[in-house]
Motif scaffolding. Structure first.
Motif, mmCIF file in Angstrom:
data_model
loop_
_atom_site.group_PDB
_atom_site.id
_atom_site.type_symbol
_atom_site.label_atom_id
_atom_site.label_comp_id
_atom_site.label_asym_id
_atom_site.label_seq_id
_atom_site.Cartn_x
_atom_site.Cartn_y
_atom_site.Cartn_z
ATOM 1 N N LEU A 30 12.698 26.701 56.592
ATOM 2 C CA LEU A 30 12.332 26.480 55.203
ATOM 3 C C LEU A 30 12.978 25.203 54.696
ATOM 4 O O LEU A 30 12.343 24.352 54.067
ATOM 5 C CB LEU A 30 12.784 27.677 54.365
ATOM 6 C CG LEU A 30 12.253 27.708 52.945
ATOM 7 C CD1 LEU A 30 10.754 27.930 52.953
ATOM 8 C CD2 LEU A 30 12.941 28.822 52.163
ATOM 9 N N ALA A 31 14.253 25.073 55.038
ATOM 10 C CA ALA A 31 15.005 23.907 54.580
ATOM 11 C C ALA A 31 14.397 22.626 55.135
ATOM 12 O O ALA A 31 14.172 21.660 54.410
ATOM 13 C CB ALA A 31 16.454 24.041 55.005
ATOM 14 N N LEU A 32 14.091 22.642 56.445
ATOM 15 C CA LEU A 32 13.573 21.432 57.069
ATOM 16 C C LEU A 32 12.159 21.119 56.593
ATOM 17 O O LEU A 32 11.801 19.967 56.398
ATOM 18 C CB LEU A 32 13.609 21.573 58.592
ATOM 19 C CG LEU A 32 15.021 21.653 59.186
ATOM 20 C CD1 LEU A 32 14.955 21.880 60.694
ATOM 21 C CD2 LEU A 32 15.814 20.405 58.878
ATOM 22 N N LEU A 34 10.912 21.883 53.675
ATOM 23 C CA LEU A 34 11.048 21.331 52.330
ATOM 24 C C LEU A 34 11.491 19.876 52.393
ATOM 25 O O LEU A 34 10.993 19.023 51.673
ATOM 26 C CB LEU A 34 12.087 22.144 51.546
ATOM 27 C CG LEU A 34 11.570 23.406 50.866
ATOM 28 C CD1 LEU A 34 12.742 24.228 50.369
ATOM 29 C CD2 LEU A 34 10.653 23.028 49.723
ATOM 30 N N ALA A 35 12.429 19.648 53.296
ATOM 31 C CA ALA A 35 12.979 18.300 53.399
ATOM 32 C C ALA A 35 11.948 17.313 53.943
ATOM 33 O O ALA A 35 11.959 16.139 53.607
ATOM 34 C CB ALA A 35 14.202 18.312 54.287
ATOM 35 N N ALA A 36 11.063 17.844 54.793
ATOM 36 C CA ALA A 36 10.099 16.950 55.438
ATOM 37 C C ALA A 36 8.907 16.642 54.532
ATOM 38 O O ALA A 36 8.181 15.690 54.750
ATOM 39 C CB ALA A 36 9.614 17.578 56.734
ATOM 40 N N CYS A 37 8.701 17.484 53.513
ATOM 41 C CA CYS A 37 7.506 17.350 52.681
ATOM 42 C C CYS A 37 7.479 16.026 51.916
ATOM 43 O O CYS A 37 8.431 15.681 51.235
ATOM 44 C CB CYS A 37 7.428 18.498 51.690
ATOM 45 S SG CYS A 37 6.836 19.990 52.436
ATOM 46 N N GLY A 38 6.363 15.352 52.026
ATOM 47 C CA GLY A 38 6.046 14.266 51.128
ATOM 48 C C GLY A 38 6.936 13.046 51.164
ATOM 49 O O GLY A 38 7.132 12.415 50.145
ATOM 50 N N GLY A 39 7.429 12.683 52.250
ATOM 51 C CA GLY A 39 8.201 11.445 52.283
ATOM 52 C C GLY A 39 8.297 10.872 53.668
ATOM 53 O O GLY A 39 8.512 11.581 54.628
ATOM 54 N N SER A 41 10.206 8.066 54.013
ATOM 55 C CA SER A 41 11.330 7.143 53.972
ATOM 56 C C SER A 41 12.355 7.481 55.037
ATOM 57 O O SER A 41 12.531 8.633 55.386
ATOM 58 C CB SER A 41 11.998 7.199 52.603
ATOM 59 O OG SER A 41 12.456 8.510 52.373
ATOM 60 N N GLU A 42 13.018 6.481 55.533
ATOM 61 C CA GLU A 42 14.051 6.699 56.538
ATOM 62 C C GLU A 42 15.259 7.305 55.854
ATOM 63 O O GLU A 42 15.748 6.769 54.873
ATOM 64 C CB GLU A 42 14.456 5.367 57.190
ATOM 65 C CG GLU A 42 13.338 4.701 57.958
ATOM 66 C CD GLU A 42 12.890 5.511 59.161
ATOM 67 O OE1 GLU A 42 13.581 6.459 59.530
ATOM 68 O OE2 GLU A 42 11.833 5.182 59.724
ATOM 69 N N PRO A 43 15.716 8.427 56.361
ATOM 70 C CA PRO A 43 16.794 9.096 55.671
ATOM 71 C C PRO A 43 18.147 8.451 55.912
ATOM 72 O O PRO A 43 18.426 7.923 56.973
ATOM 73 C CB PRO A 43 16.781 10.502 56.280
ATOM 74 C CG PRO A 43 16.190 10.303 57.640
ATOM 75 C CD PRO A 43 15.273 9.132 57.540
ATOM 76 N N GLN A 259 19.642 15.067 60.184
ATOM 77 C CA GLN A 259 18.381 14.582 59.629
ATOM 78 C C GLN A 259 18.625 13.500 58.584
ATOM 79 O O GLN A 259 17.917 12.492 58.520
ATOM 80 C CB GLN A 259 17.615 15.747 58.989
ATOM 81 C CG GLN A 259 16.266 15.311 58.444
ATOM 82 C CD GLN A 259 15.530 16.443 57.766
ATOM 83 O OE1 GLN A 259 16.073 17.537 57.609
ATOM 84 N NE2 GLN A 259 14.312 16.187 57.357
#
Lengths: 550, 313
Positions: A30-32, A34-39, A41-43, A259
């Motif tokens: 879930l966390a990943l 959410l984190a992966a959604c819609g971006g 950009s290089e983290p 990540q």
């Protein structure tokens, strides 16, 4: 078709990974997601990798470890900062452990058994400490005397305060306090790393002087250990200027830190989160060779001599026939393990590993054995004999619950009821000490080059441990004879063969243990991290070859 | 006031002794031999009988319970909580070395919780039935329903992974404080906000509030200077409990954010049966509660003089 032990659905209809990675993985997924959604950009601040093997400008690495190993360590372990248990390549041993569990040269160029329970080590010509001074025999004596002060660590190598003798500037002889021909294999363990005379890291971390490719720059308990390149290193210099080992106990946070780019490499990736980690951009994973085996130790008797159910060899064999190791590896461990028949990594036995055949999965044979032993199937699916129900206590503390549930489900198929007892470490140790259990699930690791290490420690009736008689085949058995011979072997090839024969006797004839799966460490890192070679023994992991590619 | 304080302080002595006896008995009655457990953990191998005997003798574990307790209390009153069975280091040193890290996140967390709860609670009470009241109550319900580790992950994902504004974990700069403090603080805000609202609503219905308004005092003055002061007594009590809970119960936040505080250290000690640390921690936190209780009592006196008068009768 066999039902799943969790859902009751047929096993074949389930994706093994789905049914195993319960709440933790759900959370991470879930966390990943959410984190992966819609971006795109290089983290974070991490360097972006390529596959080039050219070192990048800034040669620094941040490594996330699960926990600071010294915080909960004894004084004796704290003396070894940072040689053990987090090996940061700061200190070095006389002889080292190769990835195939053999002895190789370290600070010593030559070693030999000279008789009378004595080993002679000759130091290489050239090793120096980080302050530029040469590594001498006096330093070796200082270190072994220093470690001998602590009975908790000197107990198994039997190195006492009088054991080490300086012969000349580059030669020492070590005579254990008790007969111990396995000393050579044992001192590959980083706990025997050599310090410069006068180093006392327990009293003052700044006093630590060692000979490895890195040296300690900073240690903040529970936060970080920072090491920097040793500019005076006597061998091939390390590629990295600096490594920061950060301690992040939570699996999900460690993964998010990778990540985000806050860390470059995470160690011991839990199998539960591996699929999620593998899906991260610019991240790769690396698996070490098998370094330990998930085992079920079978208790035959309690500490007062009272026989447990598994004192009956037919019951032990029936239990072994009921375990489907392939289903365990695929279903429970998501394919991230290896089916093995040995109780230690097969590589430790060299070419003799095939001597150990294992007990094949054969539930029909298990049922036949139980019938012949007089255990008749009861109305509730549990066998009974003379009014006694066939129930086994399965205890564990550190292993996953799913492993215990798997064993329980497999035993149930042949009419054995498994009572799962998930215990805290205190209650667990008490059970083990008293022999109040039937199956103990655990994962011992192999951290030295002695192929008979686990056998002689856990099943040998004359072992120095206090509860060996609970699981031991007992004195005057073929197993004990082979262990005795292996303790006296001076030829490495002979030692491997004898250890393999003893293991064959234990696994195939005595059925004294249930090997479940060979376990390996999994690392995840940014693509830019190059040159990392995962060692099967985590305490022997090396970092000097690692660098950051462009 | 001095007499009142002295009486309160004296009454703490039997409380503290009770806590110490409870801590000592609890740790000693739990199953598991600490010598066996700790040597096994340290060596990663079962200990020998000789090692077990040496360990028990070194730490006095083979003495009778009463002897162990008396020795421990005698040392504790001199500031010596014993030596950790695992590390061999003084327990007080280990607790004190970790306490600043815990305070570092609990103080801002407490500030977040109290300020937010008071602001939203007061607003919600004075605008009872309005959209903002409903919104804040639903928000409080949500905040109460979300486990702190989920909240922690959500904050990390938003502020660290997506916005890249704050670090994921660790301790160092002020940025490292933000997420752990927010996680702790937000989780505690909801209950305190609801209490502020209901307590203030009760007071706003009192005759003296109506009188004050009838006398023409501005509404803001009535609420903030007169009503809120009287509504504060239960809020102060709960705030003290929340703060004490922060100090002693940050293990989840410390684990998620890799924060080297006291919570995780003690949980590890519990699993390892490190009696000395468990006992030291219970006494330490018991003392924190006792001192906070005393401070709350003093605050009561300041907020409501009837408390002191009542005790004098």
């Amino acid at each position: 078709m066999r039902p799943s032990f969790l859902s009751g659905r047929p096993v074949e209809s389930l994706d093994g990974r789905k049914r195993v990675w319960a709440p933790a993985s759900l959370c991470l997924l879930l966390a990943l997601l959410l984190a992966a959604c819609g971006g795109d950009s290089e983290p974070g601040t991490g360097e972006q990798g390529g596959d080039g093997a050219k070192p990048a400008g800034v040669q620094e690495l941040v490594v996330a470890y699960e926990a600071d190993p010294w915080v909960d360590s004894s004084e004796s372990d704290q003396k070894r900062i940072p040689s053990y248990p987090l090996n940061a390549d700061v200190c070095q041993t006389l002889v080292t452990l190769t990835p195939d569990f053999k002895v190789a040269g370290g600070l010593a160029s030559d070693w030999e058994y000279v008789g009378d329970n004595t080993f002679r080590f000759t130091l290489k010509d050239g090793p120096t400490f980080s302050d530029g001074s040469p590594v001498t025999a006096e330093d070796v004596k200082y270190t072994l005397d220093y470690t001998a002060e602590e009975p908790t660590t000197s107990g198994f190598g039997f190195i006492g305060p009088e054991s080490t003798t300086v012969i000349d500037e580059r030669t020492v002889e070590v005579t254990p306090t008790e007969p111990n021909l396995r000393l050579l294999e044992q001192i590959t363990h980083p706990t025997y790393s050599i310090l410069k005379s006068g180093s006392d890291p327990l009293a003052d971390i700044d006093s630590l002087v060692c000979s490895g490719p890195f040296q300690v720059a900073e240690y903040a308990p529970s936060e970080r250990l920072v090491v920097e390149r040793n500019e005076n290193y006597w061998g091939e210099p390390a590629s990295l200027d600096k490594i920061t080992f950060r301690f992040i106990p939570d699996d999900t946070t460690r993964t998010l830190a990778l990540q985000n780019g806050e860390v470059d490499l995470i160690t011991d990736v839990p199998r539960a989160v591996l699929p999620s980690v593998e899906s991260l951009p610019d991240v790769k994973t690396e698996e070490a060779p098998v370094g330990g085996v998930n085992l079920g130790y079978l208790a035959r008797r309690e500490v007062d001599g009272t026989e447990r159910l598994l004192a009956d060899p037919a019951l032990r064999r029936a239990a072994a026939h009921s375990i489907n190791q392939e289903a365990y590896v695929e279903g429970v461990l998501g394919g991230n393990a290896v089916v093995v028949e040995t109780v230690a990594p097969p590589a430790v036995l060299g070419e003799h590993a095939d001597l150990v055949k294992g007990i094949p999965y054969d539930p029909e044979q298990a049922r036949r054995l139980l019938d012949q032993a007089g255990w008749q199937m009861g109305p509730d699916g549990v066998r009974v004999k003379d009014g006694r129900s066939l129930e086994l206590d399965i205890v564990f503390a550190r292993i996953d619950l799913t492993t215990a549930e798997f064993v329980q489900a497999q035993l149930a198929e042949v009419g054995i009821k498994g009572n799962i007892l998930r215990l805290d470490l205190g209650a667990y140790r008490t059970r083990l000490e008293n022999g109040k259990y039937d199956i103990d699930l655990s994962v011992p690791n192999q951290n030295d080059a002695n192929p008979a290490f686990l056998l002689s420690l856990r099943w040998y009736s004359r072992s120095s441990v206090s509860n060996a008689e609970i699981i031991s085949p007992g004195p005057d058995t073929e197993f004990e004879r082979l262990i005795d011979l292996s303790q006296e072997a001076t030829d490495p090839e002979e030692l491997d063969r004898l250890a393999a024969e003893a293991m064959h006797e234990l696994v195939d004839n005595e059925v004294g243990v249930l090997p479940l799966a060979g376990i390996y460490r999994i690392y995840a890192m940014k693509d830019s991290v190059q040159g990392f070679e995962a060692h099967p023994s985590g305490t022997n992991q090396r970092w000097s070859s690692v660098f950051r590619g462009e | 006031m001095t007499g009142y304080l002295l009486r309160r302080i004296l009454s703490l002595v039997p409380t503290w002794l009770g806590i110490s006896l409870f801590a000592f008995a609890l740790a000693n009655l739990a199953p598991g031999d600490p010598a066996e457990l700790i040597l096994q953990r340290q060596q990663q191998e079962p200990p020998t009988p000789e090692q077990l005997e040496a360990f028990r003798e070194r730490f006095g574990l083979d003495d009778p319970f009463v002897v162990q307790y008396a020795r421990w209390v005698g040392q504790a009153v001199q500031g010596d909580l014993g030596v950790s069975l695992r590390s061999g280091q003084p327990v007080l040193d280990e607790l004190v070395s970790r306490f600043p890290a815990t305070l570092q996140i609990t103080l801002p967390a407490f500030a977040v919780a109290v300020l937010l709860a008071l602001a939203v609670g007061v607003l919600s009470a004075v605008r009872r039935g309005s959209l903002s009241d409903h919104t804040s109550r639903v928000g409080a319900l949500l905040a109460d329903s979300v486990p702190s580790f989920v909240l922690a992950y959500l904050l990390i994902i938003v502020f660290s992974v997506k916005l890249e504004l704050l670090p994921v974990a660790g301790r160092g700069s002020w940025q490292h404080l933000v997420l752990p403090s927010l996680t702790l603080g937000l989780a505690a805000t909801a209950s305190l906000m609801r209490l502020t609202r209901s307590s203030l609503l009760d007071v706003l219905g009192e005759d003296y509030v109506r009188t004050a308004r009838a006398m023409g005092l501005p509404w803001r003055t009535v609420v903030l200077r007169h009503a809120l002061k009287n509504a504060l007594i239960p809020i102060v009590t709960v705030s003290a409990l929340i703060f004490a809970g922060f100090v002693t119960g940050t293990v989840i936040v410390e684990t998620v954010f890799g924060w080297p505080g006291i919570g995780k250290y003690v949980v590890d000690a519990i699993f390892a049966r490190d009696y000395a640390v468990i006992q030291g921690f219970v006494v330490f936190t018991g003392s924190v509660f006792v001192v906070l209780n005393l401070l709350v009592d003093v605050l009561y006196v300041r907020l409501d003089p009837r408390v002191r008068l009542g005790s004098n009768r």
